[in-house]
Motif scaffolding. Structure first.
Motif, PDB file in Angstrom:
ATOM      1  N   PRO A   1     -15.283  39.563 -29.037  1.00  0.00           N
ATOM      2  CA  PRO A   1     -14.341  38.575 -29.585  1.00  0.00           C
ATOM      3  C   PRO A   1     -12.983  39.173 -29.948  1.00  0.00           C
ATOM      4  N   ILE A   2     -12.004  38.306 -29.986  1.00  0.00           N
ATOM      5  CA  ILE A   2     -10.644  38.692 -30.377  1.00  0.00           C
ATOM      6  C   ILE A   2     -10.625  39.072 -31.850  1.00  0.00           C
ATOM      7  N   HIS A   3      -9.836  40.100 -32.162  1.00  0.00           N
ATOM      8  CA  HIS A   3      -9.617  40.488 -33.559  1.00  0.00           C
ATOM      9  C   HIS A   3      -8.127  40.317 -33.854  1.00  0.00           C
ATOM     10  N   HIS A   4      -7.806  39.771 -35.036  1.00  0.00           N
ATOM     11  CA  HIS A   4      -6.403  39.462 -35.341  1.00  0.00           C
ATOM     12  C   HIS A   4      -5.521  40.705 -35.349  1.00  0.00           C
ATOM     13  N   ASP A   5      -6.104  41.882 -35.586  1.00  0.00           N
ATOM     14  CA  ASP A   5      -5.293  43.097 -35.641  1.00  0.00           C
ATOM     15  C   ASP A   5      -4.856  43.596 -34.267  1.00  0.00           C
ATOM     16  N   GLU A   6      -5.358  43.000 -33.181  1.00  0.00           N
ATOM     17  CA  GLU A   6      -4.977  43.464 -31.845  1.00  0.00           C
ATOM     18  C   GLU A   6      -4.010  42.514 -31.151  1.00  0.00           C
ATOM     19  N   LEU A   7      -3.616  41.427 -31.807  1.00  0.00           N
ATOM     20  CA  LEU A   7      -2.745  40.440 -31.185  1.00  0.00           C
ATOM     21  C   LEU A   7      -1.281  40.808 -31.419  1.00  0.00           C
ATOM     22  N   CYS A   8      -0.574  41.063 -30.332  1.00  0.00           N
ATOM     23  CA  CYS A   8       0.841  41.438 -30.407  1.00  0.00           C
ATOM     24  C   CYS A   8       1.705  40.239 -30.036  1.00  0.00           C
ATOM     25  N   PRO A   9       2.540  39.731 -30.957  1.00  0.00           N
ATOM     26  CA  PRO A   9       3.429  38.607 -30.618  1.00  0.00           C
ATOM     27  C   PRO A   9       4.583  39.069 -29.733  1.00  0.00           C
ATOM     28  N   VAL A  10       4.769  38.366 -28.623  1.00  0.00           N
ATOM     29  CA  VAL A  10       5.810  38.708 -27.651  1.00  0.00           C
ATOM     30  C   VAL A  10       6.442  37.408 -27.170  1.00  0.00           C
ATOM     31  N   PRO A  11       7.772  37.324 -27.050  1.00  0.00           N
ATOM     32  CA  PRO A  11       8.375  36.123 -26.460  1.00  0.00           C
ATOM     33  C   PRO A  11       7.768  35.848 -25.085  1.00  0.00           C
ATOM     34  N   PHE A  12       7.365  34.613 -24.858  1.00  0.00           N
ATOM     35  CA  PHE A  12       6.610  34.311 -23.634  1.00  0.00           C
ATOM     36  C   PHE A  12       7.411  34.623 -22.374  1.00  0.00           C
ATOM     37  N   TYR A  13       8.746  34.457 -22.444  1.00  0.00           N
ATOM     38  CA  TYR A  13       9.555  34.728 -21.255  1.00  0.00           C
ATOM     39  C   TYR A  13       9.596  36.224 -20.938  1.00  0.00           C
ATOM     40  N   GLU A  14       9.504  37.079 -21.957  1.00  0.00           N
ATOM     41  CA  GLU A  14       9.420  38.510 -21.697  1.00  0.00           C
ATOM     42  C   GLU A  14       8.066  38.872 -21.082  1.00  0.00           C
ATOM     43  N   ALA A  15       7.007  38.225 -21.552  1.00  0.00           N
ATOM     44  CA  ALA A  15       5.683  38.465 -20.972  1.00  0.00           C
ATOM     45  C   ALA A  15       5.638  37.974 -19.531  1.00  0.00           C
ATOM     46  N   GLN A  16       6.252  36.827 -19.260  1.00  0.00           N
ATOM     47  CA  GLN A  16       6.306  36.322 -17.887  1.00  0.00           C
ATOM     48  C   GLN A  16       6.982  37.323 -16.964  1.00  0.00           C
ATOM     49  N   GLU A  17       8.103  37.852 -17.397  1.00  0.00           N
ATOM     50  CA  GLU A  17       8.867  38.786 -16.564  1.00  0.00           C
ATOM     51  C   GLU A  17       8.138  40.111 -16.402  1.00  0.00           C
ATOM     52  N   ALA A  18       7.481  40.583 -17.463  1.00  0.00           N
ATOM     53  CA  ALA A  18       6.823  41.884 -17.404  1.00  0.00           C
ATOM     54  C   ALA A  18       5.595  41.864 -16.500  1.00  0.00           C
ATOM     55  N   PHE A  19       4.828  40.785 -16.554  1.00  0.00           N
ATOM     56  CA  PHE A  19       3.575  40.746 -15.787  1.00  0.00           C
ATOM     57  C   PHE A  19       3.705  39.960 -14.488  1.00  0.00           C
ATOM     58  N   ALA A  20       4.684  39.053 -14.408  1.00  0.00           N
ATOM     59  CA  ALA A  20       5.034  38.342 -13.175  1.00  0.00           C
ATOM     60  C   ALA A  20       3.799  37.914 -12.388  1.00  0.00           C
ATOM     61  N   GLU A  21       3.517  38.620 -11.279  1.00  0.00           N
ATOM     62  CA  GLU A  21       2.402  38.247 -10.404  1.00  0.00           C
ATOM     63  C   GLU A  21       1.101  38.979 -10.751  1.00  0.00           C
ATOM     64  N   ARG A  22       1.080  39.721 -11.822  1.00  0.00           N
ATOM     65  CA  ARG A  22      -0.157  40.405 -12.230  1.00  0.00           C
ATOM     66  C   ARG A  22      -1.185  39.390 -12.739  1.00  0.00           C
ATOM     67  N   GLU A  23      -2.442  39.790 -12.659  1.00  0.00           N
ATOM     68  CA  GLU A  23      -3.496  38.946 -13.195  1.00  0.00           C
ATOM     69  C   GLU A  23      -3.556  39.062 -14.712  1.00  0.00           C
ATOM     70  N   VAL A  24      -3.634  37.933 -15.369  1.00  0.00           N
ATOM     71  CA  VAL A  24      -3.842  37.882 -16.812  1.00  0.00           C
ATOM     72  C   VAL A  24      -4.918  36.835 -17.077  1.00  0.00           C
ATOM     73  N   TRP A  25      -5.434  36.806 -18.286  1.00  0.00           N
ATOM     74  CA  TRP A  25      -6.460  35.828 -18.655  1.00  0.00           C
ATOM     75  C   TRP A  25      -5.981  35.097 -19.907  1.00  0.00           C
ATOM     76  N   ILE A  26      -5.887  33.768 -19.804  1.00  0.00           N
ATOM     77  CA  ILE A  26      -5.347  32.941 -20.881  1.00  0.00           C
ATOM     78  C   ILE A  26      -6.499  32.216 -21.567  1.00  0.00           C
ATOM     79  N   LEU A  27      -6.513  32.299 -22.892  1.00  0.00           N
ATOM     80  CA  LEU A  27      -7.562  31.636 -23.658  1.00  0.00           C
ATOM     81  C   LEU A  27      -7.403  30.126 -23.545  1.00  0.00           C
ATOM     82  N   THR A  28      -8.479  29.458 -23.168  1.00  0.00           N
ATOM     83  CA  THR A  28      -8.431  28.014 -22.980  1.00  0.00           C
ATOM     84  C   THR A  28      -9.540  27.370 -23.783  1.00  0.00           C
ATOM     85  N   LEU A  29      -9.383  26.108 -24.060  1.00  0.00           N
ATOM     86  CA  LEU A  29     -10.396  25.366 -24.803  1.00  0.00           C
ATOM     87  C   LEU A  29     -11.120  24.400 -23.875  1.00  0.00           C
ATOM     88  N   ALA A  30     -11.434  24.857 -22.659  1.00  0.00           N
ATOM     89  CA  ALA A  30     -12.119  24.006 -21.687  1.00  0.00           C
ATOM     90  C   ALA A  30     -13.477  23.575 -22.222  1.00  0.00           C
TER      91      ALA A  30
END
Length: 537
Positions: A406-435
């Motif tokens: 599980p996620i722990h609050h001490d490991e979550l780094c806040p980053v402007p989403f547009y900077e994350a988009q540019e940094a990872f671009a076409e890389r694979e990431v996993w987004i937490l969803t409430l499906a």
């Protein structure tokens, strides 16, 4: 959180419990509001709640509110309400009865500890742009600023252990200045702390600041995160121009004890006052074809970010007043004489608004009245929250996304989403969803960096980099976090969630967290993570 409960709309509470906390917090209660300059609309709401009680107090129980700040916006002993208290319900007659601004007494001045702090010598040194042509102030890029910072840290004639604080208004500039100081300040300890770090790493740096300063000296480059809530006693302070309430908070970290140096030592000429240097935020370059008026408007707006231009102009006037009328003294005694103002921030809670909140039935859409505008400013939150893990069976010790702990609050780094988009671009990431669909049981959705949006919690493969423990978010692939959270098997065979260090393929234990190793795989498999009741609420 408490103000929402005082409005009968308690955050993180089921509706049936709202009236309980509403009663607890509004009857026989003393509210102490500290650092009111940071509260925004919540400051106004607290005034209104007290005014409603004062206008019609119940027959039992008392409700009182005490507002505290180094920048209260009210003159000590004055019966005049400060601007942020001048709401429609708060009349001057009520002010005379309940809102007398308090100040220190002669007995306080006889207390040696108080007198030391009250008269703590701090001297202003301005390096701002001048109206005279050719006279430019310092910025984070100025060689003179780097030299002055290093000189203050190296000023060790009395064998002092000197602490130098450097406040910068934006994280990017703080990182750049930290890198330049590491090269220029050889032999000095140079630390960086800001809001784009994982909480565990930021807390580690703040904890280190509580230890003894090295004999060689220590330089700390920071942003707004050290303005309040941290007890530091610096020998010198360098800060970019900022709003006056923020500047006063930063000055509170300079010679906080009043002993670095004391007023007596300065009066005798044995030591100089603690130095407070204020310099300019850098100006953006003028674009090709941009008119002078357009550039001036854009320059004022971008140079003041993340603040408003008017707030910085007010600070310039107050600093000029300190220099001209108080010989550059920034002691608490001097600051208490300066006239400042805090605005009335809205929306303003009215009595009929509070009466409407007594109804705890959902509306036609199934929702409830949102009290957020009465509690905090409508800042545009553009952050995504990143965590790094070893993902994929191809990696030694790696696990698939849905098998992660599980996620722990001490490991979550806040980053402007547009900077994350540019940094990872076409890389694979996993987004937490409430499906919640029957066929889709996974909590993590595989995506690319381009799909990251504000508010997303995003898991990133550790090999994607972009983070360093000592610097925080860097957006560089080469920077890979070496300490992450992972599943670890103990000698007795029990599996635990722990911080582990990744060096040479090994994962030695850094810190055990708990035995919660079942991650948010599906809402029906692990009720501790995504329960059916929580999803429906």
């Amino acid at each position: 959180m408490l103000l929402s409960r005082a409005l009968n709309r308690g955050f993180a509470m089921p509706p049936q419990e709202w009236p309980i906390d509403f009663g607890f917090l509004n009857v026989d209660a003393l509210w102490v509001m500290d650092e009111v300059q940071l509260m925004g609309p919540g400051r106004t709401t607290s005034v209104q709640l007290q005014a409603f009680w004062d206008a019609a107090p119940p027959s039992h129980g008392l409700r009182q509110t005490l507002w505290m700040s180094a920048t209260l916006g009210s003159q000590a002993g004055s019966l005049q309400l400060p601007n942020w208290m001048q709401t429609p319900e708060k009349s001057q007659s009520l002010a005379c009865q309940h809102t007398l601004a308090c100040q220190h007494t002669n007995a306080d001045l006889q207390n040696p500890a108080f007198a030391l702090r009250w008269n703590a010598p701090k001297r202003l040194e301005l390096h701002l742009d001048s109206a005279e042509p050719g006279k430019r102030g310092w910025t984070v890029e100025s060689p003179g600023l780097l030299k002055a910072i290093c000189n203050e840290a190296n000023k060790n004639k009395a064998k002092e252990r000197r602490l130098v604080l450097v406040f910068v208004n934006q994280v990017k500039r703080a990182r750049e200045l930290h890198a330049r100081l590491q090269k220029a300040a050889a032999g000095l300890e140079v630390l960086l702390v800001h809001g784009r770090m994982r909480p565990c790493d930021r807390h580690a740096v703040v904890s280190k600041l509580g230890t003894a300063t090295p004999a060689s000296g220590r330089i700390v480059v920071t942003t707004q995160v050290l303005e309040a809530g941290v007890d530091l006693d610096a020998d010198a302070l360098f800060t970019e121009l900022c709003p006056w309430p923020s500047l006063v908070q930063r000055l509170g970290r300079l010679n906080r004890s009043g002993t670095r140096p004391t007023a007596q030592e300065v009066a005798s000429g044995t030591r100089e006052p603690a130095k407070a240097v204020v310099f300019e935020p850098p100006c953006p370059p003028q674009k090709d074809g941009e008119s002078a008026s357009d550039y001036e408007s854009r320059r004022a707006r971008e140079q003041s970010l993340p603040y408003e231009p008017n707030a910085l102009q007010e600070t310039r006037k107050l600093l000029d007043s300190v220099k001209d009328s108080h010989d550059g003294s920034l002691s608490p005694e001097t600051l208490s004489t300066l006239s400042i103002s805090l605005p009335l921030e809205g929306p303003v809670l009215r009595r009929f608004d509070l009466d409407d909140l007594f109804d705890t039935d959902p509306d036609l859409s199934g929702g409830y009245t949102d009290v957020t505008p009465y509690l905090r400013a409508a800042d545009r939150d553009v952050d995504a929250y990143l965590l790094w893990r070893r993902i994929g069976r191809r990696i030694e010790g790696g696990l698939d996304a849905d098998e992660q702990v599980p996620i722990h609050h001490d490991e979550l780094c806040p980053v402007p989403f547009y900077e994350a988009q540019e940094a990872f671009a076409e890389r694979e990431v996993w987004i937490l969803t409430l499906a919640t669909g029957r066929k889709r049981r996974a909590a993590w959705r595989k995506a690319t960096g381009r799909e990251i949006r504000a508010g997303d919690t995003v898991m990133v493969d550790r090999e994607a980099g972009c983070y360093r423990k000592d610097v925080g978010w860097t957006a560089r692939d080469a920077d890979k976090p070496n300490v992450i959270i992972d599943r670890r098997e103990k000698d007795d065979g029990k599996r635990v969630r722990a911080w582990v260090r990744l060096d040479g393929g090994t994962a030695p234990l850094v810190c055990e967290i708990d035995e919660h190793i079942v991650g948010p795989r599906a809402r029906l498999e692990d009720r501790r993570c995504f329960t059916k009741d929580w999803m429906e609420l």
